[in-house]
Enzyme design. Structure first.
Site, PDB file in Angstrom:
ATOM      1  N   VAL A 113      -7.086   3.169  -0.802  1.00 39.18           N
ATOM      2  CA  VAL A 113      -8.257   3.497  -1.621  1.00 39.18           C
ATOM      3  C   VAL A 113      -8.630   2.345  -2.556  1.00 39.18           C
ATOM      4  CG1 VAL A 113      -8.999   4.966  -3.544  1.00 39.18           C
ATOM      5  CG2 VAL A 113      -8.067   5.983  -1.480  1.00 39.18           C
ATOM      6  N   GLU A 149      -9.576   7.208   6.074  1.00 37.04           N
ATOM      7  CA  GLU A 149      -8.993   6.020   6.681  1.00 37.04           C
ATOM      8  C   GLU A 149      -9.558   5.883   8.090  1.00 37.04           C
ATOM      9  OE1 GLU A 149      -4.720   6.240   6.381  1.00 37.04           O
ATOM     10  OE2 GLU A 149      -4.850   6.547   4.227  1.00 37.04           O
ATOM     11  N   LEU A 177     -13.172  20.966  13.778  1.00 41.03           N
ATOM     12  CA  LEU A 177     -12.948  22.158  14.610  1.00 41.03           C
ATOM     13  C   LEU A 177     -12.252  21.772  15.904  1.00 41.03           C
ATOM     14  CD1 LEU A 177     -15.942  24.674  14.669  1.00 41.03           C
ATOM     15  CD2 LEU A 177     -13.709  24.903  13.573  1.00 41.03           C
ATOM     16  N   CYS A 200      -3.229  12.547   2.709  1.00 39.99           N
ATOM     17  CA  CYS A 200      -3.906  13.423   1.735  1.00 39.99           C
ATOM     18  C   CYS A 200      -3.678  14.916   1.958  1.00 39.99           C
ATOM     19  CB  CYS A 200      -5.397  13.124   1.734  1.00 39.99           C
ATOM     20  SG  CYS A 200      -5.750  11.484   1.062  1.00 39.99           S
ATOM     21  N   LYS A 249      -3.676   9.656  12.644  1.00 46.79           N
ATOM     22  CA  LYS A 249      -4.958   9.737  13.350  1.00 46.79           C
ATOM     23  C   LYS A 249      -5.288   8.343  13.877  1.00 46.79           C
ATOM     24  CE  LYS A 249      -8.068   9.137   9.423  1.00 46.79           C
ATOM     25  NZ  LYS A 249      -9.202   9.682   8.722  1.00 46.79           N
TER      26      LYS A 249
HETATM   27  N1  LIG Z   1      -5.498   7.197   1.618  1.00 43.71           N
HETATM   28  C1  LIG Z   1      -6.596   7.920   1.653  1.00 43.71           C
HETATM   29  O1  LIG Z   1      -7.221   8.110   2.704  1.00 43.71           O
HETATM   30  C2  LIG Z   1      -7.126   8.549   0.385  1.00 43.71           C
HETATM   31  C3  LIG Z   1      -8.409   9.124   0.382  1.00 43.71           C
HETATM   32  C4  LIG Z   1      -8.890   9.688  -0.787  1.00 43.71           C
HETATM   33  C5  LIG Z   1      -8.100   9.701  -1.925  1.00 43.71           C
HETATM   34  N2  LIG Z   1      -6.841   9.157  -1.905  1.00 43.71           N
HETATM   35  C6  LIG Z   1      -6.067   9.166  -3.127  1.00 43.71           C
HETATM   36  O2  LIG Z   1      -6.097   7.850  -3.700  1.00 43.71           O
HETATM   37  C7  LIG Z   1      -4.840   7.551  -4.333  1.00 43.71           C
HETATM   38  C8  LIG Z   1      -4.271   6.278  -3.742  1.00 43.71           C
HETATM   39  O3  LIG Z   1      -3.968   6.495  -2.381  1.00 43.71           O
HETATM   40  P1  LIG Z   1      -3.619   5.311  -1.384  1.00 43.71           P
HETATM   41  O4  LIG Z   1      -3.509   5.906  -0.045  1.00 43.71           O
HETATM   42  O5  LIG Z   1      -4.561   4.193  -1.621  1.00 43.71           O
HETATM   43  O6  LIG Z   1      -2.164   4.889  -1.955  1.00 43.71           O
HETATM   44  P2  LIG Z   1      -1.251   3.661  -1.549  1.00 43.71           P
HETATM   45  O7  LIG Z   1       0.147   4.136  -1.670  1.00 43.71           O
HETATM   46  O8  LIG Z   1      -1.733   3.083  -0.249  1.00 43.71           O
HETATM   47  O9  LIG Z   1      -1.538   2.555  -2.672  1.00 43.71           O
HETATM   48  C9  LIG Z   1      -1.163   2.668  -4.008  1.00 43.71           C
HETATM   49  C10 LIG Z   1      -0.944   1.250  -4.563  1.00 43.71           C
HETATM   50  O10 LIG Z   1      -0.804   1.309  -5.967  1.00 43.71           O
HETATM   51  C11 LIG Z   1       0.147   0.328  -6.374  1.00 43.71           C
HETATM   52  N3  LIG Z   1       0.616   0.646  -7.731  1.00 43.71           N
HETATM   53  C12 LIG Z   1       1.319   1.727  -8.147  1.00 43.71           C
HETATM   54  N4  LIG Z   1       1.508   1.682  -9.495  1.00 43.71           N
HETATM   55  C13 LIG Z   1       0.892   0.558  -9.926  1.00 43.71           C
HETATM   56  C14 LIG Z   1       0.716  -0.041 -11.230  1.00 43.71           C
HETATM   57  N5  LIG Z   1       1.183   0.543 -12.335  1.00 43.71           N
HETATM   58  N6  LIG Z   1       0.033  -1.191 -11.315  1.00 43.71           N
HETATM   59  C15 LIG Z   1      -0.459  -1.794 -10.200  1.00 43.71           C
HETATM   60  N7  LIG Z   1      -0.334  -1.257  -8.955  1.00 43.71           N
HETATM   61  C16 LIG Z   1       0.329  -0.115  -8.836  1.00 43.71           C
HETATM   62  C17 LIG Z   1       1.182   0.375  -5.296  1.00 43.71           C
HETATM   63  O11 LIG Z   1       1.981  -0.795  -5.260  1.00 43.71           O
HETATM   64  C18 LIG Z   1       0.313   0.554  -4.035  1.00 43.71           C
HETATM   65  O12 LIG Z   1      -0.037  -0.688  -3.477  1.00 43.71           O
HETATM   66  C19 LIG Z   1      -3.968   8.796  -4.132  1.00 43.71           C
HETATM   67  O13 LIG Z   1      -4.081   9.622  -5.253  1.00 43.71           O
HETATM   68  C20 LIG Z   1      -4.600   9.462  -2.924  1.00 43.71           C
HETATM   69  O14 LIG Z   1      -4.393  10.857  -2.920  1.00 43.71           O
HETATM   70  C21 LIG Z   1      -6.352   8.573  -0.767  1.00 43.71           C
END
Ligand SMILES: NC(=O)c1ccc[n+]([C@@H]2O[C@H](COP(=O)([O-])OP(=O)(O)OC[C@H]3O[C@@H](n4cnc5c(N)ncnc54)[C@H](O)[C@@H]3O)[C@@H](O)[C@H]2O)c1
Length: 445
Positions: A11, A155, A253, A263, A324
């Protein structure tokens, strides 16, 4: 406008790249120095179609940079996005907010001028108010606002979803923060994409409600599929007939092996937990979580049936292990439940996935990795299609069947049909929500 994005995961990185493409000046920060080094060299640490080109374009235009140094990123930023992980907390299903709160505190200690601290991570209702308290405690003199801006990208289609969203949700407490958020999203606003401005709590709730609803839709069709198998109905026809109803819609569906990913599993659990904490049990969501687990187990039963109840000594070729297609993300993928069960029952498992090897190598110990579907199927007793990558949608089934010891197929994405399998020389075929077929039981079961 200068923006900082904390977290360069699926994200944070997509958001940072897209904000820079809007024309903003963006600094992306991560604690993971390996990731930042990779990004600085112009490489993308994840697989997301189109992301590398857009990233390079904006780095070259001087609008996008990467650092491990938060102070660098915070200086002069008018908005700071927190896009760190919120995984399931061990034990109780609650979203783990450790990373969000740590990031908020770090920002608070460094910020000097007015700034909007925006939570993009998916967080339980009430979290933005907690972020506000954490920031105020860490830096009582700081002039700031908080905003909730949940992300809905998928994604595999992340850039398109970010650039052409169904809607952008922004939760704020005052006009000052709303104006900053409006400025950030102005390019979308100008192109008439809906911006839904709400209070903090509603924005937080929208994200969980949307994900739980989608998980429910998938789980509902999976449960109907199980009933189709017993009653002789065909889930593909049922889904089509249902989905053409404008009130229902045809998305989400497609019956399959159960939802997974970064997620839905964690967000449904977190919503169930929020409900328990407020004494309003989320009974539908709780049931969805249970039925989804059963769905994955039902897949294992199908595989056993196709191997005459005996997996010991059999070779199973698994096509696709990511949750996926078009992503390398393995988080909570159904393969992580199904593959270990096959190995546990004594099967030799050969796996192929266009992008899953890097993440999957450590998560699926004991499997052999094959370059492609045909190599994976060599001398196999069963082929299992688990993720519907394009590579697996147009297989030469004859070629596949010829190289197998026992040409049996578990098509857990309903890509093919019993007719296709039979014509290609397979001797048994099972899918989701349709009658199984084998040379022994005949086309009518
Ligand atoms: N992946 C998806 O498709 C998606 C879609 C919508 C929402 N989200 C939400 O977005 C959020 C992030 O998801 P993601 O999949 O990108 O996570 P991710 O695990 O891929 O990435 C998180 C990143 O944050 C970094 N990080 C953690 N603490 C940190 C800090 N204090 N300072 C700097 N960097 C730090 C980590 O090293 C990591 O690279 C989650 O809450 C998730 O639910 C994800």
């Amino acid at each position: 406008m200068k923006i900082a994005v904390i977290g360069t995961g699926y994200v944070g990185l997509v958001s940072g790249v897209c904000f820079s493409d809007f024309g903003h000046d963006v600094v992306c920060v991560d604690k993971d120095s390996t990731k930042i080094e990779t990004l600085k060299q112009g490489d993308v640490p994840i697989y997301e179609p189109g992301l590398d080109a857009l990233m390079i374009k904006n780095v070259e235009a001087g609008r996008l940079s990467f650092t491990v140094d938060l102070s660098n990123a915070v200086e002069g930023a008018e908005a700071i996005f927190i896009a760190v992980g919120t995984p399931t907390r061990r034990g109780d299903g609650h979203a783990d907010l450790t990373y969000v709160m740590a990031a908020a505190e770090e920002v608070a200690k460094l910020a000097k001028d007015y700034v909007v601290i925006v939570t993009k991570s998916t967080v339980p209702v009430g979290t933005n108010r907690q972020v506000k308290q954490v920031v105020r405690k860490a830096n009582p003199d700081l002039d700031f606002d908080v905003a909730s801006n949940p992300e809905f990208l998928r994604e595999g289609a992340a850039i398109d979803d970010f650039m052409k969203p169904d809607r952008v949700v922004v939760g704020v407490q005052n006009d000052r923060a709303a104006d900053v958020m409006a400025e950030i999203y102005r390019p979308l606003f100008l192109r008439d994409f809906p911006i839904v401005t709400t209070d903090l709590e509603s924005a937080e709730m929208i994200k969980y409600a949307a994900n739980a609803f989608l998980a429910t839709k998938i789980t509902f069709i999976n449960e109907i599929a199980a009933l189709c198998e017993r009653t002789g109905a065909d889930i593909k026809q049922v889904s089509k007939g249902m989905g053409l109803d404008g009130r229902i819609g045809n998305k989400f569906l497609h019956a399959g092996p159960g939802y997974g990913g970064s997620c839905f599993p964690k967000d449904t659990k977190a919503l169930a937990r929020i409900g328990q904490e407020h004494a309003v049990p989320m009974q539908i969501t709780e049931t969805v979580i249970k039925v989804n687990e059963e769905t994955k187990r039902r897949m294992i039963d199908k595989i056993f049936d196709l191997c005459d109840g005996q997996l010991a000594g059999k070779t199973v070729a698994v096509f696709g292990v990511t949750f996926k297609p078009n992503t390398d993300d393995m988080r909570d993928a159904p393969s992580l439940t199904i593959v270990p069960a096959l190995i546990g029952a004594g099967a030799k498992v050969r796996v192929t996935d266009p992008q899953g090897h890097h993440e999957g190598a450590a998560l699926l110990p004991g499997v052999q990795w094959a370059e492609d579907a045909y190599k994976a199927a060599q001398n196999a007793d069963l082929v299992v299609i688990l993720t519907e990558w394009n590579e697996f949608r147009a297989l030469d089934l004859k070629r596949l069947a010829r190289r197998m010891t026992t040409p049996h197929m578990a098509d857990l994405r309903n890509i093919y049909s019993a007719h296709d399998a039979k014509r290609a020389g397979f001797t048994a075929y099972d899918s989701i929500g349709r009658a199984a077929w084998s040379t022994e039981i005949g086309p009518d079961g």
